[in-house]
Design an enzyme around this catalytic site. Structure first.
Site, mmCIF file in Angstrom:
data_model
loop_
_atom_site.group_PDB
_atom_site.id
_atom_site.type_symbol
_atom_site.label_atom_id
_atom_site.label_comp_id
_atom_site.label_asym_id
_atom_site.label_seq_id
_atom_site.Cartn_x
_atom_site.Cartn_y
_atom_site.Cartn_z
ATOM 1 N N GLU A 187 0.829 -1.206 0.000
ATOM 2 C CA GLU A 187 0.000 0.000 0.000
ATOM 3 C C GLU A 187 0.866 1.261 0.000
ATOM 4 O OE1 GLU A 187 -0.363 -2.522 2.031
ATOM 5 O OE2 GLU A 187 -2.379 -3.337 1.696
ATOM 6 N N PRO A 215 12.224 -13.356 0.488
ATOM 7 C CA PRO A 215 11.064 -13.574 1.361
ATOM 8 C C PRO A 215 10.263 -12.289 1.544
ATOM 9 C CG PRO A 215 13.086 -14.443 2.350
ATOM 10 C CD PRO A 215 13.484 -13.595 1.180
ATOM 11 N N ARG A 216 8.949 -12.448 1.644
ATOM 12 C CA ARG A 216 8.092 -11.280 1.876
ATOM 13 C C ARG A 216 8.439 -10.604 3.196
ATOM 14 N NH1 ARG A 216 5.891 -7.480 3.087
ATOM 15 N NH2 ARG A 216 3.801 -6.691 2.596
ATOM 16 N N GLY A 241 13.509 -2.867 0.895
ATOM 17 C CA GLY A 241 13.628 -1.762 -0.058
ATOM 18 C C GLY A 241 14.579 -1.998 -1.203
ATOM 19 N N ASN A 252 1.679 -8.346 -5.558
ATOM 20 C CA ASN A 252 1.653 -7.457 -6.715
ATOM 21 C C ASN A 252 2.658 -7.899 -7.788
ATOM 22 O OD1 ASN A 252 1.422 -5.251 -8.430
ATOM 23 N ND2 ASN A 252 2.787 -3.978 -7.194
ATOM 24 N N PRO A 253 2.192 -8.195 -9.015
ATOM 25 C CA PRO A 253 3.124 -8.591 -10.076
ATOM 26 C C PRO A 253 3.649 -7.426 -10.912
ATOM 27 C CG PRO A 253 0.889 -8.865 -10.858
ATOM 28 C CD PRO A 253 0.785 -8.333 -9.436
ATOM 29 N N LEU A 254 3.168 -6.206 -10.631
ATOM 30 C CA LEU A 254 3.493 -5.091 -11.524
ATOM 31 C C LEU A 254 4.970 -4.722 -11.505
ATOM 32 C CD1 LEU A 254 0.381 -2.811 -10.993
ATOM 33 C CD2 LEU A 254 0.950 -4.179 -12.996
#
Length: 438
Positions: A68, A270-271, A312, A337-339
């Protein structure tokens, strides 16, 4: 449930919050111990400020976490360009680090206060926002009520409601009507999301498209990238990004299956970077050699896995490859998100569980920039195919770029929808003498 019972239920929520307030500090202590709160700034979660409020118009922007936050950065820059101060709140340590790296001192960052009466009242009384813009799917009753009580416009941008959230709110229709009706404006991510917000009582509701399509590609350190690519040399690479537990094991399986033919380097991001130790231990148990970005390890010819356990630096990791599997889609549900992958020249692979990004994936898959795989074995076949078939890989990359370009425009639509709320603030800010803004 009739309206009277719904109001009683919301009152009960507020009273419960007041009763539970003494437990807020122990709760935050526990989260701090687990590494989920910033020890030095935990008081912000109780509504105590750690920065001065600047004079002049101020908009409170809330972004729950990393995704977000990335989505609203272009909107924040537009507010700053109009001389409006921005107070940006987030809820996670990783998103706070992202704000520091991407926005620095351009905004005032605070951790979002708990949705309890005393923290929220304290927060709003100090910061006195002229408007509140939220990029999140969650609904916080106390926050909505306190802002509404002060007639502060509440605007939801890039708004979405997952299948699960929508079904849950439908079960509490009258309560939903009371809460969603407090929103001054909803700018939804898709027509489906817009209809869901209307159904639950929000009005007016507009559709903008996905703000993430208007974000800039994530930044990177050019010298660091050059150094790593020199170490990689002629080896083929692929990346598994935004992975959750179980998906690192899948990436390890793919690596071991393809290694005899390719000797490739696998990049795993990893997320949640704090899982780095656990992920490394799992990979070593499987006999794989790991280099970690957080330790500045060199990538040698013997390195199997480059573990991107930093915050980051997605721009670095995605620029090291042209094949990207986007996680939270195999062992977890919801998708990621794949963008960013499509923006940075990657052929995109995903598991089937992408309901939180359904429309985005539909558009990229329709263009040919992404492919959905069912399981780990199919992932291994897809990675092998894309690493060895340059024409097919390039076609997917070009199609992904085209899909991203088609999705741009949400920012201008959102800003236009916000003009009745932000134009008066811009006028007020620019009429104020420069000396009064200090």
């Amino acid at each position: 449930m009739n309206m009277g019972l719904a109001r009683m239920a919301l009152l009960g929520y507020r009273v419960a919050g007041i009763c539970l307030y003494p437990l807020a500090s122990p709760y935050l202590d526990y989260r701090t111990f687990k590494g989920k709160e910033d020890r030095q700034r935990r008081s912000e979660r109780l509504g105590f400020p750690s920065a001065a409020r600047p004079r002049g118009p101020l908009v409170w922007v809330h972004a729950a976490s990393v995704g977000e936050t990335n989505a609203v950065i272009p909107l924040i820059r537009e507010l700053l360009r109009r001389d409006i101060h921005v107070l940006l709140t987030t809820g996670t340590v990783t998103s706070a680090a992202l704000v520091k790296s991407r926005l620095g001192d351009e905004v005032i960052h605070q951790y979002v206060p708990l949705d309890l009466k005393f923290p929220i009242k304290r927060f709003i009384a100090y910061w006195r926002p002229d408007a509140a813009i939220t990029a999140e799917s969650e609904i916080w009753p106390t926050t909505l009520s306190e802002l509404s009580r002060r007639n502060i416009p509440q605007i939801r941008v890039n708004a979405r409601l997952s299948d699960r959230s929508y079904a849950r709110w439908q079960g509490y229709g009258t309560i939903a009507e009371l809460l969603f009706g407090k929103l001054s404006l909803v700018v939804a991510r898709s027509d489906v999301d817009a209809e869901r917000f209307r159904d639950l009582g929000a009005w007016p509701v507009l559709t903008s498209g996905n703000l993430k399509g208007d974000t800039d590609p994530p930044p990177y350190d050019e010298k660091v990238l050059e150094g790593y690519m020199a170490q990689v040399g002629e080896r083929r690479t692929w990346a598994a990004i935004c992975t959750f537990e179980g998906e690192e094991e899948a990436a390890a399986f793919v690596h071991r299956a393809l290694k005899p033919r390719h000797q490739q380097l696998t990049i795993i991001v990893p997320r949640h970077p704090e899982r780095g130790d656990a992920v490394e231990a799992m990979l070593k148990e499987k006999g794989l050699t790991v280099a970690r970005r957080s330790r500045n390890d060199a990538i040698t010819p013997e390195t199997d896995i480059f573990l991107g356990d930093t915050i980051g630096e997605m721009g670095l990791y995605l620029r090291m490859t042209e094949v990207s599997f986007v996680g939270r889609s195999l062992s977890e549900k919801g998708g990621q998100n794949p963008l960013e992958s499509a923006m940075l020249g990657c052929a995109v692979l995903t598991g089937p569980n992408v309901e939180n990004f359904r429309e985005t994936y539909q558009q990229i898959i329709r263009k040919g920039g992404a492919r959905m795989i069912r399981d780990t074995e199919m992932l291994a076949k897809a990675v092998h195919y894309l690493m060895t078939n340059d024409i097919a890989r390039r076609k997917m990359i070009d199609s992904g770029h085209e899909a991203v370009q088609d999705m741009r425009g949400a920012l201008s639509t959102t800003v236009k929808a916000l003009e009745p709320y932000i134009n008066p603030l811009t006028v007020s800010a620019r009429l104020r003498p420069a000396s009064a803004n200090g």
